[in-house]
Design a protein around this motif. Structure first.
Motif, PDB file in Angstrom:
ATOM      1  N   PHE A 325       0.830  -1.201   0.000  1.00 18.84           N
ATOM      2  CA  PHE A 325       0.000   0.000   0.000  1.00 18.84           C
ATOM      3  C   PHE A 325       0.866   1.253   0.000  1.00 18.84           C
ATOM      4  N   ILE A 326       1.910   1.248   0.814  1.00 15.33           N
ATOM      5  CA  ILE A 326       2.672   2.475   1.020  1.00 15.33           C
ATOM      6  C   ILE A 326       3.951   2.502   0.193  1.00 15.33           C
ATOM      7  N   PRO A 328       4.771   2.906  -2.934  1.00 11.78           N
ATOM      8  CA  PRO A 328       5.044   3.998  -3.881  1.00 11.78           C
ATOM      9  C   PRO A 328       5.770   5.165  -3.227  1.00 11.78           C
ATOM     10  N   LEU A 329       5.466   5.454  -1.950  1.00 13.62           N
ATOM     11  CA  LEU A 329       6.133   6.563  -1.273  1.00 13.62           C
ATOM     12  C   LEU A 329       7.624   6.274  -1.129  1.00 13.62           C
ATOM     13  N   GLU A 331       9.337   4.203  -3.037  1.00 10.76           N
ATOM     14  CA  GLU A 331       9.917   4.170  -4.383  1.00 10.76           C
ATOM     15  C   GLU A 331      10.294   5.563  -4.852  1.00 10.76           C
ATOM     16  N   GLU A 332       9.508   6.551  -4.445  1.00 13.73           N
ATOM     17  CA  GLU A 332       9.803   7.924  -4.832  1.00 13.73           C
ATOM     18  C   GLU A 332      11.187   8.350  -4.343  1.00 13.73           C
ATOM     19  N   ARG A 355      -3.316  -1.712  11.265  1.00 15.91           N
ATOM     20  CA  ARG A 355      -2.902  -1.166   9.979  1.00 15.91           C
ATOM     21  C   ARG A 355      -2.640   0.330  10.100  1.00 15.91           C
ATOM     22  N   GLN A 356      -3.525   0.977  10.831  1.00 19.22           N
ATOM     23  CA  GLN A 356      -3.354   2.400  11.092  1.00 19.22           C
ATOM     24  C   GLN A 356      -2.006   2.669  11.755  1.00 19.22           C
ATOM     25  N   LEU A 359       0.961   1.758   9.281  1.00 17.16           N
ATOM     26  CA  LEU A 359       1.106   2.732   8.198  1.00 17.16           C
ATOM     27  C   LEU A 359       1.712   4.033   8.695  1.00 17.16           C
ATOM     28  N   ASN A 360       1.306   4.438   9.892  1.00 17.08           N
ATOM     29  CA  ASN A 360       1.877   5.665  10.443  1.00 17.08           C
ATOM     30  C   ASN A 360       3.369   5.510  10.720  1.00 17.08           C
ATOM     31  N   ASP A 363       5.119   5.387   7.323  1.00 19.19           N
ATOM     32  CA  ASP A 363       5.112   6.722   6.732  1.00 19.19           C
ATOM     33  C   ASP A 363       6.229   7.561   7.348  1.00 19.19           C
ATOM     34  N   LYS A 367       9.628   8.951   5.517  1.00 23.65           N
ATOM     35  CA  LYS A 367       9.843  10.385   5.534  1.00 23.65           C
ATOM     36  C   LYS A 367      11.249  10.732   6.014  1.00 23.65           C
ATOM     37  N   MET A 421       7.027  18.784   5.538  1.00 25.14           N
ATOM     38  CA  MET A 421       6.701  17.517   4.893  1.00 25.14           C
ATOM     39  C   MET A 421       5.226  17.168   5.054  1.00 25.14           C
ATOM     40  N   ILE A 430      -0.792   8.589  17.286  1.00 26.53           N
ATOM     41  CA  ILE A 430      -1.909   7.752  16.853  1.00 26.53           C
ATOM     42  C   ILE A 430      -1.481   6.284  16.817  1.00 26.53           C
TER      43      ILE A 430
END
Lengths: 462, 227
Positions: A325-326, A328-329, A331-332, A355-356, A359-360, A363, A367, A421, A430
Motif C-alpha cells: 500500500f505504502i 510507492p512513497l 519508491e519515490e 494497519r493504522q 502505516l503511520n 510513513d 519520511k 513535509m 496515533i
C-alpha cells in the motif's frame, strides 16, 4: 453509634479512657483484696501470739476450775477471751470492753482440731475476729476462744479505699487529658495534610503534602498522596501542553489563510491569480481539516469510545499488504521496503487499528530515511513469545532527549522540517494509541546515525 | 432536478446553493426544520440535503417523520458528527447517504449524482476522454491508438477519473473509493499524489494535450479542457 462523637481524636481518647478505667478498677480491686488479706493475717498473728501467752498462763485448780496466773497483769485487761471445758462449759472469761458474752460455740468450732479462725459480727455491730483452739493442760482438755476487734482493720481498709476513690478519678482525668493531647499530637499531621490538600488546586498542583516521618503510617500516607499528586500534575501538564500545542497547530494554517486572503484582496489581479489565491487558501483548509480529523480520532481514542474487534490475523500477508500500500512513497525516494517473515505468525488484533499504526510508523520511517536506504519490516515472535512487528530504518536516528517524548502528541524532533513535509505531529501518537488500544505495546530504540527501530508487540493468537 | 437544503448555518447553505445552481440544479434553502418541513409538503423535490444539528426540530426527527409519512425522497445527511454510532443512527432513521463536515464539494456532487441516478445505473464496458480510451472488458487502455500499460491501482484510478470525466475529484473521494480507506486519520494524501504523478506520466507524458489536471486546493480532474 450516633452517640459516638464524629472526630477520631475524641473517639480514640474515649476508648482509651474507658480501657484505662477498667484496668484501674481491676487493679484497685486486687490491691484492696491484698491489703485486706494482709491486715487479716496480721490480726491472726496477734491472736495466735495471745493464744500462746494465754496457754502458758492457764492454771487448773484442783476443783476443776480455771485460774489465770498474774491476773493483775495489765495485759489481760485488754484481752478478751474465754476458756471452756471439753464439754463446752464456760470456765473463765475476760470481757474488757463490751461486757457481753460471745455467741455460743458453733458446730464448726467444736469439730475442728487445733486452731481455727473466723470472723463474725456481734449484736452491737462490732466486727470481730475469733480464734478458737483446743489445748491440753496438765492432761485436761480445754477449749479456748480469743477475740480481737476488726475495727482497726476495717478503718485502715476504708482509708485505703477512700484513697483509691480519690486517686482513681484524678488518675483517669490526667490519663484522659494526656491521651487527648497525645492523640492530638500524633494526629496533627493529618490535620496539616488535610489543610494542605484543601489548598492544593489547579494553580498550585506543584505543592505537596508535608511528610513528617516517612517511616510511620501517616508519613507513608502522605507519600502515597504525594505520588498521586505527582501523577495528576503530570497528566494535567500534558493536557495543558496538548491544548496549547493544538491551538498553536491550528494557528499556523489559520494565519496562512488570513495572510493569503488579505494579500489577495490587495490590488487588482487577474482571474488566474485569484484562482491561485483561492487554491492556496483551500490547501490550508485541507491541512486544518486533516488536523481536526486526527484530533478527533485521538479524542475518541481517549474517551475509549472506540469499538475494537480482536480477531485472528495472519501477520505476514497483513504486513505485505500494508507495505504494498505504502511502497510507492518509498519508491519515490528509491528506498527499498523489505518484508522479512520466516514463520507464519497468527496474532490476535484489530486489523484496521493495527494497519493504522503500521502505516503511520512506515510513513514516518520513509519520511525520515535518506534516499536509497533500506527499510526492513520484520515479523517474528518476541522473546516472551508474543507477536512482533519491527520496522527498522537507516535514518538519522533519534537522540535520547527526543526518544522518550516521541509518542507525545505534536512532539516533533525537527519542528520546521516536519511541518514542511506535511506532518501533523500526531502520526506516532496515533500509532502508539492504536497499538495500546488492542493490549499491545509500541516501543522505540534508536541511536544517532544508526537508525531507529520501532517494535509493535502484541498478543499472538493461540 | 429540485434540491432542498435544510441547513441553519447561513454561509454554508448559501455556498451549497450557489455551487449546486452552477451544476444546474434548482435549489431551495430552509434555515429551520419547520420551514424545511413546510417546503417539503408544498413542493416536489428530488433530493433533500439535511443538516442534523438544527435549532428546534432536529434533523433526525424530520427524517423519521418523513419516512413515517412514506415520502421516499432521497436524503443525504450533512453533519459534523462522525462517530460510527451517529452514522448508524442517521442511516437507520432512513437516510440514503451520509457526508461528514467538512466535506469536499466535488464529493458532495458525486454523492448527489449517485442518489439521483440510483436504480438506473447503466453498465458500461467502454470509457473515453478525448483520444484516451479504456476497455473495461479487456482491461486495456489506449491513447491515440497506442496501448498504455498500467498497474492495477493506476487502472482503478484512471477508471474512476473517466467515470467522473470533466468533474473535480477530491483526495477524500479517491481515498474512499479507489483505496477503500475510510479512516481519515490514515496518512494517504502523499500516496495519492505519487500515484497521480505516475499515472500522469503514463497517460499525458508524451502527448501534446494534457488530460489529467490538478485543481489546486480541491483535487484533480480528467478533462480535455484545462480548468
Amino acid at each position: 453509634m450516633s452517640l459516638l462523637p464524629k472526630n477520631v481524636r475524641t473517639r480514640l481518647t474515649l476508648w482509651y479512657v474507658l480501657a484505662f478505667t477498667l484496668l484501674l478498677l481491676f487493679y484497685a480491686g486486687i490491691s484492696i483484696t491484698l491489703v485486706y488479706i494482709n491486715l487479716r493475717n496480721n490480726l491472726d498473728d496477734q491472736l495466735q501470739q495471745d493464744y500462746e501467752i494465754v496457754e502458758n498462763l492457764i492454771e487448773i485448780l484442783p476443783d476443776g476450775s480455771v485460774r489465770i496466773e498474774s491476773e493483775e497483769d495489765p495485759y489481760f485487761y485488754e484481752r478478751w477471751f474465754e476458756v471452756r471445758s471439753a464439754d463446752w462449759k464456760l470456765l473463765y472469761e475476760s470481757r474488757p470492753f463490751s461486757g457481753k458474752s460471745l455467741p455460743p460455740v458453733s458446730q464448726k468450732e467444736k469439730t475442728t482440731d487445733g486452731i481455727h479462725f473466723h470472723s463474725l459480727k456481734l449484736k452491737n455491730d462490732v466486727a470481730v475476729r475469733i480464734l478458737s483452739g483446743k489445748m491440753n493442760i496438765e492432761g485436761k482438755r480445754l477449749f479456748v476462744r480469743l477475740i480481737r476487734s476488726e475495727e482497726r482493720l476495717w478503718s485502715e481498709l476504708n482509708g485505703f479505699l477512700l484513697l483509691m476513690l480519690i486517686a482513681l478519678p484524678v488518675t483517669i482525668l490526667i490519663a484522659g487529658f494526656g491521651g487527648y493531647f497525645l492523640t492530638k499530637k500524633f494526629l496533627s499531621p493529618i490535620d496539616e495534610m488535610s489543610a494542605k490538600a484543601r489548598r492544593i488546586g489547579e494553580e498550585n498542583l506543584k505543592e505537596r503534602l508535608p511528610v513528617k516521618n516517612p517511616d510511620d503510617e501517616l508519613g507513608n500516607l502522605a507519600l502515597v498522596f504525594n505520588e498521586m499528586l505527582e501523577r495528576i500534575q503530570k497528566s494535567f501538564l500534558r493536557l495543558k501542553q496538548f491544548t496549547s500545542d493544538a491551538a498553536h497547530e491550528l494557528r499556523t494554517p489559520l494565519t496562512a489563510i488570513r495572510s493569503i486572503g488579505e494579500v489577495g484582496l490587495h490590488g487588482n489581479k487577474d482571474a488566474k491569480q485569484y484562482r491561485e489565491i483561492i487554491g492556496s487558501i483551500l490547501e490550508e483548509n485541507g491541512r486544518l481539516t486533516h488536523l481536526v480529523d486526527n484530533l478527533l480520532f485521538l479524542s475518541r481514542a481517549d474517551s475509549k469510545a472506540f469499538n475494537k474487534r480482536l480477531a485472528p490475523l495472519e501477520l505476514k500477508s497483513f504486513v505485505e499488504d500494508a507495505a504494498e500500500f505504502i511502497r510507492p512513497l518509498a519508491e519515490e525516494k528509491n528506498q527499498t521496503l523489505a518484508v522479512q517473515s520466516e514463520n507464519e505468525i497468527m496474532a490476535s488484533a484489530d486489523r484496521a487499528l493495527l494497519r493504522q499504526a503500521l502505516l503511520n510508523i512506515l510513513d514516518n520511517a520513509i519520511k525520515y530515511s535518506p534516499e536509497n536506504s533500506i527499510i526492513i519490516i520484520r515479523v517474528d515472535l518476541s522473546e516472551s513469545n508474543r507477536a512482533l512487528i519491527e520496522v527498522k530504518d537507516n535514518g538519522p536516528g533519534i537522540s535520547e532527549e527526543h526518544l522518550e517524548k516521541i509518542f507525545e502528541r505534536f512532539y516533533r524532533v525537527d519542528k520546521g522540517r516536519s511541518r514542511e513535509m506535511g506532518g501533523t505531529g500526531l502520526g506516532l501518537a496515533i500509532a502508539h494509541w492504536a497499538v495500546a488500544a488492542q493490549g499491545g505495546k509500541l516501543t522505540v530504540e534508536s541511536k544517532i546515525n544508526k537508525g531507529s527501530s520501532f517494535k509493535i508487540i502484541f498478543e499472538s493468537y493461540k | 432536478m429540485n434540491i432542498l437544503i435544510i441547513e441553519d448555518e447561513q454561509k454554508v447553505a448559501q455556498a451549497l446553493k450557489e455551487g449546486l445552481e452552477n451544476e444546474n440544479y434548482a435549489v431551495d434553502v430552509a434555515f429551520t426544520g419547520e420551514d424545511g418541513f413546510f417546503l417539503l409538503n408544498s413542493k416536489h423535490y428530488d433530493l433533500l440535503l439535511l443538516d442534523l444539528m438544527l435549532p428546534g426540530r432536529g434533523g433526525i426527527e424530520i427524517l423519521k417523520t418523513l419516512r413515517k409519512n412514506e415520502q421516499d425522497i432521497p436524503v443525504l445527511i450533512l453533519t459534523a458528527k462522525d462517530s460510527v454510532e451517529d452514522r448508524v443512527l442517521g442511516l437507520d432513521s432512513g437516510a440514503d447517504d451520509y457526508l461528514v463536515k467538512p466535506f469536499a464539494f466535488p464529493e458532495l456532487l458525486a454523492r448527489i449524482r449517485v442518489l439521483l441516478k440510483r436504480g438506473r445505473e447503466k453498465q458500461t464496458f467502454y470509457l473515453q476522454c478525448a483520444d484516451l480510451e479504456m476497455d473495461l472488458v479487456k482491461r486495456k487502455v489506449k491513447r491515440g491508438g497506442q496501448e498504455i500499460v498500467l498497474t492495477l491501482r493506476e487502472f482503478d484510478l484512471l477508471e474512476y477519473f473517466l467515470r467522473h470525466r470533466d468533474r473535480i475529484v477530491s483526495r477524500e473521494m479517491l481515498a474512499a473509493d479507489v483505496w477503500k480507506e475510510t479512516n481519515r486519520a490514515t496518512p494517504i494524501d502523499n500516496l495519492i499524489d505519487v500515484h497521480i504523478a505516475r499515472l500522469r506520466k503514463k497517460i499525458d507524458g508524451p502527448f501534446q494535450i494534457k488530460l489529467l489536471h490538478t485543481v489546486r486546493g480541491v483535487g484533480f480532474t480528467l478533462s480535455e479542457d484545462a480548468p
